[in-house]
Design an enzyme around this catalytic site. Sequence first.
Site, PDB file in Angstrom:
ATOM      1  N   ASP A   1       0.887  -1.227   0.269  1.00 63.08           N
ATOM      2  CA  ASP A   1       0.181  -0.121   0.258  1.00 63.08           C
ATOM      3  C   ASP A   1       1.384   1.159  -0.351  1.00 63.08           C
ATOM      4  O   ASP A   1       1.941   1.577   0.671  1.00 63.08           O
ATOM      5  CB  ASP A   1      -0.873  -0.232   0.921  1.00 63.08           C
ATOM      6  CG  ASP A   1      -1.963   1.428   1.536  1.00 63.08           C
ATOM      7  OD1 ASP A   1      -2.677   1.542   0.667  1.00 63.08           O
ATOM      8  OD2 ASP A   1      -1.308   2.172   2.109  1.00 63.08           O
TER       9      ASP A   1
ATOM     10  N   GLU B   1       1.682  -0.849  -5.316  1.00 62.41           N
ATOM     11  CA  GLU B   1       0.735   0.617  -5.569  1.00 62.41           C
ATOM     12  C   GLU B   1       1.239   1.928  -5.151  1.00 62.41           C
ATOM     13  O   GLU B   1       1.920   2.503  -4.219  1.00 62.41           O
ATOM     14  CB  GLU B   1      -0.521   0.736  -4.112  1.00 62.41           C
ATOM     15  CG  GLU B   1      -1.517   1.748  -4.292  1.00 62.41           C
ATOM     16  CD  GLU B   1      -2.502   2.307  -3.598  1.00 62.41           C
ATOM     17  OE1 GLU B   1      -1.381   2.557  -2.676  1.00 62.41           O
ATOM     18  OE2 GLU B   1      -3.360   3.196  -3.722  1.00 62.41           O
TER      19      GLU B   1
HETATM   20  C1  AAO Z   1      -9.589   8.589   5.904  1.00 58.50           C
HETATM   21  C2  AAO Z   1     -10.046   9.369   5.558  1.00 58.50           C
HETATM   22  C3  AAO Z   1      -9.140  11.208   5.450  1.00 58.50           C
HETATM   23  C4  AAO Z   1      -8.629  10.946   6.450  1.00 58.50           C
HETATM   24  C5  AAO Z   1      -8.023   9.751   6.754  1.00 58.50           C
HETATM   25  C6  AAO Z   1      -6.794  10.181   8.290  1.00 58.50           C
HETATM   26  O1  AAO Z   1     -10.907   9.314   4.282  1.00 58.50           O
HETATM   27  O2  AAO Z   1     -10.408  12.296   5.221  1.00 58.50           O
HETATM   28  O3  AAO Z   1      -7.449  12.823   5.952  1.00 58.50           O
HETATM   29  O4  AAO Z   1      -8.372   9.087   6.362  1.00 58.50           O
HETATM   30  O5  AAO Z   1      -8.215  10.324   8.883  1.00 58.50           O
HETATM   31  C7  AAO Z   1      -7.794   5.137   2.413  1.00 58.50           C
HETATM   32  C8  AAO Z   1      -9.106   6.089   2.142  1.00 58.50           C
HETATM   33  C9  AAO Z   1      -8.137   7.090   2.348  1.00 58.50           C
HETATM   34  C10 AAO Z   1      -8.916   6.649   3.802  1.00 58.50           C
HETATM   35  C11 AAO Z   1      -7.370   5.497   4.386  1.00 58.50           C
HETATM   36  C12 AAO Z   1      -7.083   6.288   6.248  1.00 58.50           C
HETATM   37  O6  AAO Z   1      -8.960   5.469   0.836  1.00 58.50           O
HETATM   38  O7  AAO Z   1      -9.574   8.312   1.752  1.00 58.50           O
HETATM   39  O8  AAO Z   1      -8.500   8.578   5.024  1.00 58.50           O
HETATM   40  O9  AAO Z   1      -7.877   4.839   3.890  1.00 58.50           O
HETATM   41  O10 AAO Z   1      -7.828   5.691   6.555  1.00 58.50           O
HETATM   42  C13 AAO Z   1      -3.247   8.625  -2.246  1.00 58.50           C
HETATM   43  C14 AAO Z   1      -2.044   8.055  -1.812  1.00 58.50           C
HETATM   44  C15 AAO Z   1      -2.486   5.521  -2.687  1.00 58.50           C
HETATM   45  C16 AAO Z   1      -4.049   6.156  -1.745  1.00 58.50           C
HETATM   46  C17 AAO Z   1      -4.875   6.693  -2.516  1.00 58.50           C
HETATM   47  C18 AAO Z   1      -6.445   6.268  -1.449  1.00 58.50           C
HETATM   48  O11 AAO Z   1      -0.915   7.195  -3.271  1.00 58.50           O
HETATM   49  O12 AAO Z   1      -1.648   5.600  -1.583  1.00 58.50           O
HETATM   50  O13 AAO Z   1      -4.093   8.520  -2.092  1.00 58.50           O
HETATM   51  N1  AAO Z   1      -4.001   4.698  -1.944  1.00 58.50           N
HETATM   52  C19 AAO Z   1      -4.352   3.790  -0.650  1.00 58.50           C
HETATM   53  C20 AAO Z   1      -5.372   2.334  -0.531  1.00 58.50           C
HETATM   54  C21 AAO Z   1      -6.480   3.414   0.090  1.00 58.50           C
HETATM   55  C22 AAO Z   1      -5.510   4.065   1.183  1.00 58.50           C
HETATM   56  C23 AAO Z   1      -4.490   4.419   1.760  1.00 58.50           C
HETATM   57  C24 AAO Z   1      -3.527   4.360   0.687  1.00 58.50           C
HETATM   58  C25 AAO Z   1      -3.654   4.540   2.760  1.00 58.50           C
HETATM   59  O14 AAO Z   1      -5.546   2.313  -1.871  1.00 58.50           O
HETATM   60  O15 AAO Z   1      -7.254   3.004   0.489  1.00 58.50           O
HETATM   61  O16 AAO Z   1      -6.685   5.046   2.162  1.00 58.50           O
HETATM   62  O17 AAO Z   1      -3.557   3.755   3.193  1.00 58.50           O
HETATM   63  C26 AAO Z   1      -3.085  11.717  -6.778  1.00 58.50           C
HETATM   64  C27 AAO Z   1      -2.021  11.033  -6.689  1.00 58.50           C
HETATM   65  C28 AAO Z   1      -2.580   9.866  -5.397  1.00 58.50           C
HETATM   66  C29 AAO Z   1      -3.465   9.635  -4.553  1.00 58.50           C
HETATM   67  C30 AAO Z   1      -4.486  10.359  -5.108  1.00 58.50           C
HETATM   68  C31 AAO Z   1      -5.949  11.044  -3.695  1.00 58.50           C
HETATM   69  O18 AAO Z   1      -4.143  11.249  -7.587  1.00 58.50           O
HETATM   70  O19 AAO Z   1      -1.507  11.258  -7.550  1.00 58.50           O
HETATM   71  O20 AAO Z   1      -0.986   9.264  -5.239  1.00 58.50           O
HETATM   72  O21 AAO Z   1      -3.503   8.646  -3.702  1.00 58.50           O
HETATM   73  O22 AAO Z   1      -4.613  12.086  -5.360  1.00 58.50           O
HETATM   74  O23 AAO Z   1      -5.334  11.730  -2.452  1.00 58.50           O
HETATM   75  C32 AAO Z   1      -6.362  12.217 -10.254  1.00 58.50           C
HETATM   76  C33 AAO Z   1      -5.029  12.521 -10.973  1.00 58.50           C
HETATM   77  C34 AAO Z   1      -4.260  11.721  -9.911  1.00 58.50           C
HETATM   78  C35 AAO Z   1      -5.365  11.635  -8.500  1.00 58.50           C
HETATM   79  C36 AAO Z   1      -6.685  11.854  -8.801  1.00 58.50           C
HETATM   80  C37 AAO Z   1      -7.037  11.902  -7.107  1.00 58.50           C
HETATM   81  O24 AAO Z   1      -6.441  11.172 -11.157  1.00 58.50           O
HETATM   82  O25 AAO Z   1      -4.779  11.522 -12.402  1.00 58.50           O
HETATM   83  O26 AAO Z   1      -2.823  11.570  -9.671  1.00 58.50           O
HETATM   84  O27 AAO Z   1      -7.004  12.153  -9.816  1.00 58.50           O
HETATM   85  O28 AAO Z   1      -6.806  13.338  -7.253  1.00 58.50           O
END
Ligand code: AAO
Length: 512
Positions: free
Chosen positions: A212, A248
């Site tokens: 992750d 990931e």
């Molecule tokens: C939760 C709450 C948050 C709170 C946090 C702490 O939702 O509001 O702040 O707790 O209390 C999962 C959930 C999260 C959750 C987290 C912890 O999805 O909502 O937060 O558990 O409970 C990034 C990372 C990527 C990650 C993704 C969700 O790089 O690794 O965020 N995925 C993994 C898991 C996921 C998990 C975590 C990681 C954490 O699969 O399930 O989160 O362990 C851009 C960046 C990406 C980035 C995204 C979202 O993406 O490139 O790297 O991913 O933003 O931040 C277009 C763009 C694309 C962009 C996208 C979204 O598509 O081309 O690049 O828009 O903006």
Amino acid sequence: MKLFILVALFGLSLAQHNPNFKHGRTSIVHLFEWRWADIAQECERFLGPKGFGGVQISPPHEHVLVSDPWRPWWQRYQPVSYKLCSRSGSEAELKDMITRCNKVGVNIYVDTLINHMCKTFSGTGTHSSCGSWFDAGNRDFPSVPYSSWDFNDQKCKTSSGNIENYGDKYQVRDCRLDNLLDLALEKEYVRGKVAEYMNKLIDIGVAGFRMDACKHMWPGDLSVVYGRLKNLNTQWFPSGSRPFIYQEVIDLGGEAISSNEYVSLGRVTEFKYGAKLGEVFRKWNNQKLSYTKNWGEGWGFMANGNALVFTDNHDNQRGHGAGGASILTFWDPRLYKMAVGYMLAHPYGVTRVMSSYRWDRNIVNGQDKNDWIGPPSNGDGSTKPVIVNSDQTCGNGWVCEHRWRQITNMVIFRNVVNGQPQSNWWDNQGNQVAFGRGNRGFIVFNNEDWDLNVTLNTGLPGGTYCDVISGQKEGSRCTGKQVSVGGDGCATFSISGKDVDPFIAIHADSKL
Ligand code: AAO
């Protein structure tokens, strides 16, 4: 001597690209949020017999119990310790499941979090899945143990302590992702703790790891951790087998960090794949199915041997992570089945099939306000068991896309054609295409509103084949359509543009 070490390390990392599948199996299914007891049963009653190569399981470590919102699915992405008790079950249930799945040739791949612990504002107490006490504010996790020394608070240079700019690779790796306490993976102590956790899972019998949030860790630190992993348990895998690693990394271009930085360490999730596949089948941005003649590296995806591919994943099926609105999910079943069928028929990448649960979506201005909703649960927050209906579909809110006949049969198709190159491409320069896999399989899609009637060279030996989309071969008959292939390998295909599943697939094992 140096050259020898380099060759050895290179060989080591190449092995981490190998899923360690048994008996010619080729696909992984992500049983998102399933209980260990249900996975064990599914391995024995379905996944083993149907030829699935492995299961990606939800994170098995101890996690925080979030109350607002109530028990969201993402609480499991907030570790409190590496104790193996979670929403999906106990350590004993986990061990039992891994043994039972291994026994029927189904590998287990663990969703593994070593970038962070829980949210910095998670408070103090025992609100955790095994009841371990922790104090997030003071970075105190005695059940590991971790203390403030083991986090990157001092290393991060942003005022918030969080990632503020994905264009700055130092922030992305040294600051908190969304308030999640960022572990100092350059420290020997932390590397030792996470390697200890992963090696315990290897001892139990897992085949590999979904890593992750790899974008948020330095490749050099990951390389050290992977280098400390044992070979797989010889009770289940050949001596010297390396754990399968798929990382990931969300890379749709335009950021400081790219997937290429990680491909030498293991495979990497290719997020461009699902985003583009959705565009093509939805016919957005003037995309046409016939443009996929060079699908794969030709579309700018990473090298085939480095890619882990999927139509949707647990994040982007609900608007988290990346891929945007084009991502196809079970909510759009007709297009979804075609897209998953295309992915499983095409030779590119190691394929992962999503298996979901339904939730009460509440989409406002394109965003689902209920994107946090956890798995089907009882009043006490415990996850409901998976019910299998007499028609082999799932109940209790579980979608079980992997049990949809069209998807199950395409997982089998991929096994049957494994190793065969793509061949005999045909298209109508629009949204009707067909291609084969050597002399072992052939698939035809009609994603137009009008009918397809065409005679094509399938590359298959002459004979009568059962279509595995509208039905399958049962005994000496076809339960769905059948296709007659002439001695010259040619066959006529007719597919209505109104067909519920406007595609046909035949293969060597569906021949009468
Ligand atoms: C939760 C709450 C948050 C709170 C946090 C702490 O939702 O509001 O702040 O707790 O209390 C999962 C959930 C999260 C959750 C987290 C912890 O999805 O909502 O937060 O558990 O409970 C990034 C990372 C990527 C990650 C993704 C969700 O790089 O690794 O965020 N995925 C993994 C898991 C996921 C998990 C975590 C990681 C954490 O699969 O399930 O989160 O362990 C851009 C960046 C990406 C980035 C995204 C979202 O993406 O490139 O790297 O991913 O933003 O931040 C277009 C763009 C694309 C962009 C996208 C979204 O598509 O081309 O690049 O828009 O903006």
